[in-house]
Design a protein around this motif. Structure first.
Motif, PDB file in Angstrom:
ATOM      1  N   SER A 149      15.728  77.650  20.685  1.00 36.79           N
ATOM      2  CA  SER A 149      17.050  77.563  20.521  1.00 36.79           C
ATOM      3  C   SER A 149      17.701  76.079  20.753  1.00 36.79           C
ATOM      4  CB  SER A 149      17.752  78.476  21.308  1.00 36.79           C
ATOM      5  OG  SER A 149      17.779  78.388  22.464  1.00 36.79           O
ATOM      6  N   ASP A 150      16.638  75.240  21.398  1.00 31.29           N
ATOM      7  CA  ASP A 150      17.048  73.856  21.651  1.00 31.29           C
ATOM      8  C   ASP A 150      17.441  73.139  20.406  1.00 31.29           C
ATOM      9  OD1 ASP A 150      16.649  74.565  24.336  1.00 31.29           O
ATOM     10  OD2 ASP A 150      14.799  73.361  24.482  1.00 31.29           O
ATOM     11  N   SER A 173       3.778  75.800  10.804  1.00 34.44           N
ATOM     12  CA  SER A 173       4.981  76.285  10.488  1.00 34.44           C
ATOM     13  C   SER A 173       6.249  75.423   9.755  1.00 34.44           C
ATOM     14  CB  SER A 173       5.610  77.125  11.509  1.00 34.44           C
ATOM     15  OG  SER A 173       6.047  76.442  12.616  1.00 34.44           O
ATOM     16  N   THR A 174       7.207  75.915   9.341  1.00 30.70           N
ATOM     17  CA  THR A 174       8.428  75.073   8.662  1.00 30.70           C
ATOM     18  C   THR A 174       9.480  75.967   8.832  1.00 30.70           C
ATOM     19  OG1 THR A 174       6.898  74.173   6.833  1.00 30.70           O
ATOM     20  CG2 THR A 174       9.257  74.108   6.531  1.00 30.70           C
ATOM     21  N   ASP A 175      10.660  75.529   9.136  1.00 27.67           N
ATOM     22  CA  ASP A 175      11.883  76.026   9.365  1.00 27.67           C
ATOM     23  C   ASP A 175      12.862  75.301   8.486  1.00 27.67           C
ATOM     24  OD1 ASP A 175      12.381  78.197  11.841  1.00 27.67           O
ATOM     25  OD2 ASP A 175      10.642  76.993  12.342  1.00 27.67           O
ATOM     26  N   LEU A 176      13.867  75.794   7.743  1.00 27.25           N
ATOM     27  CA  LEU A 176      15.042  75.348   7.386  1.00 27.25           C
ATOM     28  C   LEU A 176      16.256  75.832   7.839  1.00 27.25           C
ATOM     29  CD1 LEU A 176      13.876  76.376   3.530  1.00 27.25           C
ATOM     30  CD2 LEU A 176      13.080  74.633   4.812  1.00 27.25           C
ATOM     31  N   PHE A 177      17.200  74.948   8.190  1.00 22.53           N
ATOM     32  CA  PHE A 177      18.363  75.477   8.737  1.00 22.53           C
ATOM     33  C   PHE A 177      19.540  74.264   8.405  1.00 22.53           C
ATOM     34  CE2 PHE A 177      16.202  72.493  11.690  1.00 22.53           C
ATOM     35  CZ  PHE A 177      17.411  71.498  12.093  1.00 22.53           C
ATOM     36  N   HIS A 201      21.449  73.914  15.560  1.00 21.12           N
ATOM     37  CA  HIS A 201      21.350  74.732  14.435  1.00 21.12           C
ATOM     38  C   HIS A 201      21.892  76.097  14.988  1.00 21.12           C
ATOM     39  CE1 HIS A 201      17.842  75.611  16.977  1.00 21.12           C
ATOM     40  NE2 HIS A 201      17.777  74.092  17.169  1.00 21.12           N
ATOM     41  N   ALA A 202      23.146  75.942  15.068  1.00 20.30           N
ATOM     42  CA  ALA A 202      23.956  77.213  15.733  1.00 20.30           C
ATOM     43  C   ALA A 202      24.058  78.400  14.701  1.00 20.30           C
ATOM     44  CB  ALA A 202      25.386  76.876  16.098  1.00 20.30           C
ATOM     45  N   ALA A 203      24.260  79.540  15.280  1.00 21.01           N
ATOM     46  CA  ALA A 203      24.043  80.842  14.456  1.00 21.01           C
ATOM     47  C   ALA A 203      25.506  80.824  13.525  1.00 21.01           C
ATOM     48  CB  ALA A 203      23.917  81.937  15.414  1.00 21.01           C
ATOM     49  N   THR A 204      26.474  79.914  13.770  1.00 22.38           N
ATOM     50  CA  THR A 204      27.469  79.937  12.802  1.00 22.38           C
ATOM     51  C   THR A 204      27.168  79.732  11.543  1.00 22.38           C
ATOM     52  OG1 THR A 204      27.760  77.776  13.455  1.00 22.38           O
ATOM     53  CG2 THR A 204      29.131  79.406  14.566  1.00 22.38           C
ATOM     54  N   ALA A 209      20.010  81.077  16.025  1.00 19.37           N
ATOM     55  CA  ALA A 209      20.070  79.991  16.517  1.00 19.37           C
ATOM     56  C   ALA A 209      18.688  79.628  16.833  1.00 19.37           C
ATOM     57  CB  ALA A 209      20.977  79.901  17.812  1.00 19.37           C
ATOM     58  N   ASP A 210      17.674  80.525  16.775  1.00 20.97           N
ATOM     59  CA  ASP A 210      16.286  80.250  17.247  1.00 20.97           C
ATOM     60  C   ASP A 210      15.642  79.829  15.961  1.00 20.97           C
ATOM     61  OD1 ASP A 210      16.975  81.025  19.553  1.00 20.97           O
ATOM     62  OD2 ASP A 210      16.172  82.945  19.554  1.00 20.97           O
ATOM     63  N   LEU A 211      14.433  78.776  16.141  1.00 24.25           N
ATOM     64  CA  LEU A 211      13.740  78.333  15.104  1.00 24.25           C
ATOM     65  C   LEU A 211      12.515  79.208  15.181  1.00 24.25           C
ATOM     66  CD1 LEU A 211      14.103  74.490  15.539  1.00 24.25           C
ATOM     67  CD2 LEU A 211      15.042  75.968  13.833  1.00 24.25           C
TER      68      LEU A 211
END
Length: 325
Positions: A149-150, A173-177, A201-204, A209-211
């Motif tokens: 979540s950092d 791995s890959t994250d989109l936010f 990358h907040a949950a709003t 919020a976690d990668l």
């Protein structure tokens, strides 16, 4: 003594005057014709050069984007992508389950998602959608992510702004936010310059919020998520190449696209056949390894164009790097 000098004065006869006027008129007509022809030649050459310049730009732009379709970092595995962006529906802009899509003959829907394009293409023309990480990717900066979540620290050169869609990736791995906060960080306050960006990358705006991973210097890279939809629309001066609703290159009257399918999934990753977007078939889209383009360009300024000029047709085949390795 008075001398009569009239016999020494000679004028032009009517015939001589008419001959002189005729010769002058012929010379003036020739000079005028030469000037008009030179101006026409210049205009035609200028228009031809304009078409060639437009063709170069359009073809190079399409080649660059198509070749990078499906690139989201060094993992190269589309199944390893976690799309954390909130509100992404199937076939929408940021649905990366289909990194390449197309429509055939100005059909209403993109394939394979079967979602309406929402565009106004010229009848009889094709379109293509490309999804990938921006061509320039930037390393992950310190302090590295200790918790999923950092906030993520990236190079300031990435140019990422508030609410941009971001790709962060390593070779696993890959994250989109969506960037919910972007803070400029100055590691050396004395120089007064921004060194890196801190991305929240907040949950709003994200599903969580976690990668999916703790990204650090181990091949970590970041960039903006790019979605480009190309098609032929009606521009200010007639048909033109459009991208995402904006006129990109004028004078492009047609675009025809075929997709190269590696149907036997062999190791050479070469296309075994080519098909239109409508004929590729849902199951075969992941096997598309190349794209064959055919673009038609026309003289833009018809006032000076020579009617003898035919449209210019440019064809090229583009290998999709991420699907050809």
């Amino acid at each position: 003594m008075i001398i009569n000098s009239k016999k020494h004065v000679h004028g032009l006869s009517l015939i001589e005057l008419l001959v002189a006027i005729t010769i002058g008129a012929l010379l003036l007509t020739g000079a005028t014709t030469l000037l008009i022809n030179n101006k026409r030649i210049y205009k035609n050459q200028n228009e031809v050069g304009r078409v060639q310049e437009n063709a170069r730009f359009a073809v190079e732009r399409l080649i660059n984007d198509i070749s990078m379709s499906g690139f989201f970092g060094c993992s190269g595995d589309s199944n390893a992508i976690k799309n954390n962006i909130k509100g992404v529906s199937a076939g929408s802009d940021y649905d990366v389950s289909n990194t390449l899509e197309g429509f055939e003959n100005a059909a209403a829907n993109w394939q394979p998602s079967n979602v309406a394009s929402g565009l106004t293409p010229v009848a009889g023309t094709d379109g293509i959608t490309i999804r990938n990480m921006s061509g320039s990717s930037y390393g992950v900066q310190t302090p590295y992510v200790e918790s999923k979540s950092d906030d993520v620290y990236v190079d300031v050169a990435s140019g990422i702004k508030l609410n941009d869609y971001v790709v962060i990736s390593d070779c696993k791995s890959t994250d989109l936010f969506r960037a919910t906060t972007v803070t400029e960080i100055d590691d050396s306050p004395a120089d007064g310059t921004t060194d890196k960006l801190r991305l929240a990358h907040a949950a709003t705006e994200n599903i969580s919020a976690d990668l999916s991973n703790k990204y650090n210097s181990d091949n970590g890279s970041s960039g903006r998520l790019m979605v480009n939809r190309y098609y032929i629309g009606n521009g200010a001066k007639g048909p033109a190449l459009f991208r995402n609703g904006d006129e990109l290159v004028e004078g492009v009257s047609d675009m025809q696209i075929l997709y190269g399918i590696n149907s036997d999934a062999d190791t050479d990753a070469d296309a075994d056949s080519y098909a239109t977007a409508a004929a590729v078939g849902t199951a075969n889209w992941p096997n598309v390894v190349s794209v064959k383009l055919r673009l038609t360009f026309n003289i833009i300024d018809r006032n000076f164009a020579d009617a003898a000029y035919d449209p210019w047709v440019y064809t090229t085949t583009v290998r999709i790097r991420n699907n050809s390795i």
